[in-house]
Design a protein around this motif. Structure first.
Motif, short mmCIF file in Angstrom:
data_model
loop_
_atom_site.label_atom_id
_atom_site.label_comp_id
_atom_site.label_asym_id
_atom_site.label_seq_id
_atom_site.Cartn_x
_atom_site.Cartn_y
_atom_site.Cartn_z
N VAL A 27 -18.73 53.35 35.16
CA VAL A 27 -17.47 53.70 35.82
C VAL A 27 -17.47 52.94 37.14
CG1 VAL A 27 -16.12 55.55 36.88
CG2 VAL A 27 -17.43 56.00 34.80
N LEU A 28 -16.42 52.18 37.39
CA LEU A 28 -16.29 51.45 38.65
C LEU A 28 -15.16 52.08 39.44
CD1 LEU A 28 -17.07 49.06 36.35
CD2 LEU A 28 -17.39 47.91 38.52
N ALA A 29 -15.42 52.36 40.70
CA ALA A 29 -14.44 53.01 41.55
C ALA A 29 -14.09 52.11 42.72
CB ALA A 29 -14.98 54.35 42.06
N ALA A 30 -12.81 52.08 43.05
CA ALA A 30 -12.34 51.26 44.17
C ALA A 30 -12.81 51.87 45.49
CB ALA A 30 -10.82 51.16 44.15
N GLN A 31 -13.22 51.01 46.41
CA GLN A 31 -13.62 51.45 47.75
C GLN A 31 -12.45 51.41 48.71
OE1 GLN A 31 -16.79 48.59 48.43
NE2 GLN A 31 -18.30 50.18 48.09
N SER A 32 -11.32 50.89 48.27
CA SER A 32 -10.15 50.72 49.11
C SER A 32 -8.92 51.20 48.36
CB SER A 32 -10.00 49.24 49.48
OG SER A 32 -8.74 49.00 50.05
N HIS A 33 -8.00 51.79 49.05
CA HIS A 33 -6.76 52.25 48.42
C HIS A 33 -5.73 51.13 48.33
CE1 HIS A 33 -7.88 56.43 48.29
NE2 HIS A 33 -8.28 56.34 49.53
N THR A 34 -5.99 50.01 48.99
CA THR A 34 -4.95 48.98 49.09
C THR A 34 -5.17 47.78 48.20
OG1 THR A 34 -6.08 48.04 50.99
CG2 THR A 34 -4.33 49.64 51.43
N ALA A 35 -6.38 47.23 48.15
CA ALA A 35 -6.60 46.00 47.39
C ALA A 35 -7.95 46.04 46.70
CB ALA A 35 -6.53 44.79 48.31
N PHE A 36 -7.94 45.84 45.37
CA PHE A 36 -9.17 45.84 44.60
C PHE A 36 -8.94 45.03 43.34
CE2 PHE A 36 -6.69 49.65 44.11
CZ PHE A 36 -6.37 49.63 42.77
N ASP A 37 -10.02 44.62 42.69
CA ASP A 37 -9.92 43.78 41.51
C ASP A 37 -11.22 43.86 40.74
OD1 ASP A 37 -8.92 41.72 39.76
OD2 ASP A 37 -10.15 40.29 40.85
N CYS A 38 -11.16 43.78 39.41
CA CYS A 38 -12.36 43.76 38.59
C CYS A 38 -12.10 42.89 37.36
CB CYS A 38 -12.77 45.17 38.16
SG CYS A 38 -14.41 45.23 37.45
N THR A 39 -13.00 41.93 37.11
CA THR A 39 -12.85 40.98 36.02
C THR A 39 -14.11 40.98 35.16
OG1 THR A 39 -11.51 39.59 37.45
CG2 THR A 39 -12.37 38.57 35.46
N VAL A 40 -13.96 41.07 33.84
CA VAL A 40 -15.10 40.95 32.93
C VAL A 40 -15.38 39.46 32.76
CG1 VAL A 40 -15.96 41.38 30.60
CG2 VAL A 40 -14.48 43.06 31.71
N LYS A 41 -16.59 39.03 33.12
CA LYS A 41 -16.96 37.62 33.05
C LYS A 41 -17.75 37.29 31.79
CE LYS A 41 -15.41 35.61 36.68
NZ LYS A 41 -14.36 34.64 36.52
N GLU A 42 -18.51 38.26 31.27
CA GLU A 42 -19.36 37.98 30.11
C GLU A 42 -19.67 39.28 29.38
OE1 GLU A 42 -23.99 36.59 29.49
OE2 GLU A 42 -22.89 35.82 31.22
N VAL A 43 -19.72 39.21 28.05
CA VAL A 43 -20.13 40.35 27.22
C VAL A 43 -21.15 39.83 26.22
CG1 VAL A 43 -19.39 42.07 25.53
CG2 VAL A 43 -17.90 41.49 27.45
N THR A 44 -22.28 40.55 26.09
CA THR A 44 -23.32 40.16 25.15
C THR A 44 -23.63 41.33 24.22
OG1 THR A 44 -25.08 40.83 26.66
CG2 THR A 44 -24.39 38.52 26.75
N ARG A 45 -24.16 41.00 23.03
CA ARG A 45 -24.57 42.06 22.09
C ARG A 45 -25.76 41.57 21.30
NH1 ARG A 45 -20.29 43.34 17.74
NH2 ARG A 45 -22.01 43.39 16.31
N GLU A 46 -26.64 42.53 20.96
CA GLU A 46 -27.85 42.23 20.20
C GLU A 46 -28.07 43.36 19.23
OE1 GLU A 46 -32.64 42.23 21.02
OE2 GLU A 46 -31.30 41.84 22.70
N ALA A 47 -28.00 43.08 17.94
CA ALA A 47 -28.16 44.11 16.91
C ALA A 47 -29.63 44.46 16.74
CB ALA A 47 -27.59 43.61 15.58
#
Length: 111
Positions: free
Chosen positions: A83-103
């Motif tokens: 869970v990612l929570a914003a530290q600011s009420h005015t400006a925030f952003d979150c981008t997924v850069k990479e996803v990996t998986r290993e069975a």
């Protein structure tokens, strides 16, 4: 504002998943605890340009940080990874850069 990172395993074996997120003004809570993230060197330090900024309510310096999440998901299940929570009420952003998986990773074992 909050961002939820959820993993889904629809296979018959445990699945090891990982994600790298780059966020501005957000902290993460994972099974390993609270992460403030690692400061991204060379990231822009101008004003944050999140959705709130475009409406004229944002401002302040950008604080881009990298968060890494990695967990094993049991067969035929889903799991909240972070869970990612914003530290600011005015400006925030979150981008997924990479996803990996290993069975076939052993459940409950963290690497």
């Amino acid at each position: 504002a909050m961002t939820l990172v959820v993993g889904v395993n629809d296979t018959r074996e445990p699945l090891r998943v990982g994600a790298v997120l780059e966020c501005d003004r957000m902290i993460a809570r994972t099974a390993a605890g609270v992460q403030d993230g690692v400061k991204i060197k060379g990231a822009a330090t101008g004003t944050a340009a999140g959705p709130q900024r475009r409406r004229g309510r944002g401002g302040g310096k950008s604080d881009r940080r990298r968060h890494e999440v990695s967990e094993t998901i049991a067969p035929h299940s889903q799991q909240l990874l972070a869970v990612l929570a914003a530290q600011s009420h005015t400006a925030f952003d979150c981008t997924v850069k990479e996803v990996t998986r290993e069975a076939g990773a052993a459940p409950g074992v963290r690497r």
